[in-house]
Write an enzyme that holds these catalytic residues in place. Sequence first.
Site, short mmCIF file in Angstrom:
data_model
loop_
_atom_site.label_atom_id
_atom_site.label_comp_id
_atom_site.label_asym_id
_atom_site.label_seq_id
_atom_site.Cartn_x
_atom_site.Cartn_y
_atom_site.Cartn_z
N ALA A 234 1.29 8.17 2.28
CA ALA A 234 0.42 6.95 2.05
C ALA A 234 -0.49 6.76 0.89
O ALA A 234 -0.73 5.69 0.10
CB ALA A 234 -0.26 6.34 3.44
N GLY A 237 -2.41 3.52 -0.31
CA GLY A 237 -2.18 2.68 0.76
C GLY A 237 -1.42 1.27 0.33
O GLY A 237 -1.41 0.28 1.01
N GLY A 238 -1.31 1.12 -1.08
CA GLY A 238 -0.65 -0.18 -1.47
C GLY A 238 0.56 -0.41 -0.87
O GLY A 238 0.71 -1.39 -0.55
N LYS A 239 1.47 0.43 -0.70
CA LYS A 239 3.01 0.31 0.12
C LYS A 239 2.49 -0.01 1.44
O LYS A 239 3.29 -0.69 2.35
CB LYS A 239 3.65 1.06 -0.37
N ASP A 302 6.99 8.30 -0.32
CA ASP A 302 6.65 8.05 -1.67
C ASP A 302 6.09 9.21 -1.95
O ASP A 302 4.90 9.50 -2.18
CB ASP A 302 5.71 6.76 -1.73
N CYS A 355 7.64 7.55 -8.49
CA CYS A 355 7.22 6.52 -9.78
C CYS A 355 7.57 7.21 -10.99
O CYS A 355 6.94 7.43 -12.08
CB CYS A 355 5.64 6.36 -9.73
#
Length: 404
Positions: A234, A237-239, A302, A355
């Site tokens: 996480a 925590g944006g996603k 992620d 990313c």
Amino acid sequence: MLTYPLSGSSSELVLNVLSMVLSQGKPLDRAYSQHFSGLKLASDEQARITFVVGDILRRLNLYCYVVDIEAENFERVGSKLLNGWHYFHQLDFPKMKYSLQVDTKELDERIEQAKTHPALWDGCPQWLDDLGAQQLGGKWPAERSALALAPKRFIRVNELKCDKQQLIARLAKESVTAIEVNGVESALEITSNSALFRTDCFKDGWFEQQDAGSQLVANAVNAKPGMRVIDACAGAGGKTLHIAAQMQGKGRLLAMDVEQWKLDNLKTRAKRAAAHNVETRIIASSKTIKRLKLSADRVLLDVPCSGLGVLKRNPDAKWRDTPERLPVLVELQKTILQSYSRMVKVDGMLIYATCSIMPQENSEQVARFLKENPHFTLVDEEHIYVADHGFDGFYLARMRRIEA
């Protein structure tokens, strides 16, 4: 782009930030935080400072070549670099208290020489140019050029509190101009130099700053109200918050990470966003993962990666990283993918994301996993390239567990 030179005080701030990054090896965001903290800068002046710092770091080797200096000597010759940057962009020299002068005729000659070296012109270090060419072949030159551009500013509408039109209207009242983004329903592009984090909209949790490409990753999770969803890496925590909005606050959303301070920050952000179904859990050992075996409808991974898709936003990484770091990250990604995938229940979905734009971290990693784990099957994958979209670069793959 600037239309007039930096003031003396702004020039000093630019040099101080760059010194902290280049001479002390500090991350750019930390340098900004330290130097902007407590200053009451006008939002447009802060935007000018960050633009200049960002552009210099995105093409640091080019500007160093033009003024004939070594970045390692920045502490001593930084003013020469800043003067050269102004000349390169056809601006008058800034009025600095102490300043090393430049020979404009010599600068003209070196600028023309630099134009004959595409990688140098794009501000690309040799190790990255070699890696990009090896990994992406003919697609690399366009990506390399796109990574040298300034990033656009995107935000995500927090649909737990408002809709897109309500947010656009309220931002306008705070002198912030926002426009819709084609292909990303939750995103708005900010086209003014406004200080977003000073707005009441932000303080009230109506939006989060998040790149449009990043929002496509969370969109791929396609979480529904009532589901059990795990964001297993996480971070900040944006996603996680985006997924919470998809779930409309209904169901269980477990945010996990190996660093407690990140989860603590996420708790604060979740409270502001009214994401009340977010639960945080530290990954203390492999037992944390084992206890959640076959339990989740969706698991988002992620994973830690090279970040080579987000160099527009984090340009200092180009001058800090080395090619030796990539194999270590690839092995870590493989370990996480193999271990954390156990949490996906039968007919549930595993979403792997980075990313990065490098196949070694992306499609090759997923292909290896699927070969070794036939109880998963590929649903689809998406390469979000910088040159194609103007967003940051990302990769995502969705895999379905077809048996235990």
